[in-house]
Design an enzyme around this catalytic site. Sequence first.
Site, mmCIF file in Angstrom:
data_model
loop_
_atom_site.group_PDB
_atom_site.id
_atom_site.type_symbol
_atom_site.label_atom_id
_atom_site.label_comp_id
_atom_site.label_asym_id
_atom_site.label_seq_id
_atom_site.Cartn_x
_atom_site.Cartn_y
_atom_site.Cartn_z
ATOM 1 N N ALA A 1 -12.985 -0.140 38.861
ATOM 2 C CA ALA A 1 -13.301 -1.530 38.477
ATOM 3 C C ALA A 1 -14.334 -2.131 39.415
ATOM 4 O O ALA A 1 -14.335 -3.327 39.680
ATOM 5 C CB ALA A 1 -12.032 -2.378 38.448
ATOM 6 N N GLY A 2 -15.218 -1.286 39.939
ATOM 7 C CA GLY A 2 -16.311 -1.764 40.795
ATOM 8 C C GLY A 2 -17.412 -2.376 39.944
ATOM 9 O O GLY A 2 -17.177 -2.797 38.811
ATOM 10 N N VAL B 1 -20.090 -1.125 38.378
ATOM 11 C CA VAL B 1 -20.413 -0.487 37.100
ATOM 12 C C VAL B 1 -19.241 -0.627 36.129
ATOM 13 O O VAL B 1 -19.424 -1.017 34.971
ATOM 14 C CB VAL B 1 -20.782 1.003 37.292
ATOM 15 C CG1 VAL B 1 -21.027 1.669 35.948
ATOM 16 C CG2 VAL B 1 -22.014 1.159 38.182
ATOM 17 N N HIS C 1 -29.729 14.077 37.466
ATOM 18 C CA HIS C 1 -29.893 12.676 37.848
ATOM 19 C C HIS C 1 -30.148 12.626 39.343
ATOM 20 O O HIS C 1 -29.241 12.617 40.147
ATOM 21 C CB HIS C 1 -28.620 11.905 37.489
ATOM 22 C CG HIS C 1 -28.704 10.445 37.764
ATOM 23 N ND1 HIS C 1 -29.701 9.650 37.274
ATOM 24 C CD2 HIS C 1 -27.899 9.620 38.472
ATOM 25 C CE1 HIS C 1 -29.506 8.404 37.671
ATOM 26 N NE2 HIS C 1 -28.424 8.363 38.401
ATOM 27 N N ASP D 1 -8.121 0.710 38.519
ATOM 28 C CA ASP D 1 -8.662 0.924 39.866
ATOM 29 C C ASP D 1 -7.501 1.219 40.806
ATOM 30 O O ASP D 1 -6.343 0.905 40.523
ATOM 31 C CB ASP D 1 -9.429 -0.313 40.337
ATOM 32 C CG ASP D 1 -10.429 -0.002 41.455
ATOM 33 O OD1 ASP D 1 -11.640 0.097 41.160
ATOM 34 O OD2 ASP D 1 -10.001 0.138 42.623
#
Length: 306
Positions: free
Chosen positions: A8-9, A11, A173, A31
Site C-alpha cells: 500500500a505504498g 504505487v 526494465h 500491506d
Amino acid sequence: PRVSVIGAGNVGRTLAQRIAEKNLADVVLLDIVNGLPQGIALDLMEAQGIELHDSEIIGTNNYEDTAGSDIVVITAGLARKPGMSRDDLMNVNAKIVVEAATKCLQYSPEAIFIVITNPLDVMTYLVWQSTGLPPQRVMGMAGVLDSSRLQTFIAMELGVSTADVHAMVLGGHGDLMLPLPRYCTVSGVPITELMDEITINRLVERTRNGGAEIVKLLQTGGAYYAPASSACTMVETILRNQSRLLPAAAYLKGEYGLQDVYLGVPCRLGCRGVESILEVRLTDAERLDLHTSAASVRQNVHLALD
Ligand code: NAI
C-alpha cells in the site's frame, strides 16, 4: 470482479485509487504495516460518493481477505536506500515478492499475477517459478510505462497530442531497455520521418533514464502516477478481455531466440493473461541489444536464487 493490490505504498495506493475510480473492480489493498492499508482504504472510500463509483476498497494485513481475486498485483517491496547495493535490494524484495505471491495463490487459485516490484524482470520470473503457474498467468509491468514515457517525450518534442503518438519499448526494465524508434508513429507516420537521428537518440536516452529523472526530482522515492496508470491499463485489458497489444514482461519459450527468461515483449493481453506474444522484426543490432538485456536479467535471477 476483485483485484488485490499487495503493498500500500505510493504505487499500490495510487493503483487502488485508479482501479476504484474507473469502476473496474473491488480492490483489496494489503500491506505488512498495521493500519496503513486500512487507513488508505477508508480515505478512498470516503471519496466514493464524490467520485461516484461503486467499487469497494478494503484495507487489510491478512491474506485471507484477498480470497477470490481475479487479479493480484504485487507492488510490495523496498525502494532503494542510500548504502544499499542492488543485490541487497534484490534479495530483500525477492523474499517479499515470493511470499506475497505464494500466499495470494493459496486464496485465489485462479488469479492472474501482475508484478511491479523491482528489479522487475527478475521479480516476475521468481513469482512465476515459486507459484508454478502457467506462464501466461504471470506477467510484469514495465513496458507500458517505458513506452508511455517515450510517447510523452515524442509528443512534447513535436508539439502534438500524446493521443496521436504510439511508442514501443521492449527489453528489460532498466538501463538495457530497448526503445524502438522505428516502430514509433504519430498518426501512423514513423517518427524517423519526422525527426533527425540526434533528436531521436536524445528522447531514447531520456526514456532509458526516465525513472532516475523522477527519483532525482522527488528525492523521496520513485515515480508512481504513471506506473499506476500503466498497471491499471493492464488490469482493465485483462478484466474486460480487450486483447490490447501491450508491452509486458512475459515468459519466453523461444520467441526472439530466447528461452526461460522474463523480458519485455509485445503481448496480446486478455482474460487468460498473456494470450500471445508478438514477434516483431528486429535489426541485428536491436536483436543483439535484446539478448544483452536478457543476459543481464538471467544473471540477476541466478544471483537472486543463490
Ligand atoms: P513504497 O515504499 O512507497 O511502497 C512499498 C510498500 O510495500 C510499503 O508500504 C511497504 O510497507 C510494503 N511492504 C514491504 N514489505 C512487505 C511485505 N512483506 N508484505 C506486504 N507489503 C510489504 O514503494 P513504491 O514507490 O510503491 O514502489 C514499490 C515497488 O515498485 C518498488 O520495488 C519500486 O522499485 C517498484 N516500481 C516498479 C515500477 C515498474 O515499472 N515496474 C515503477 C515504479 C515502482
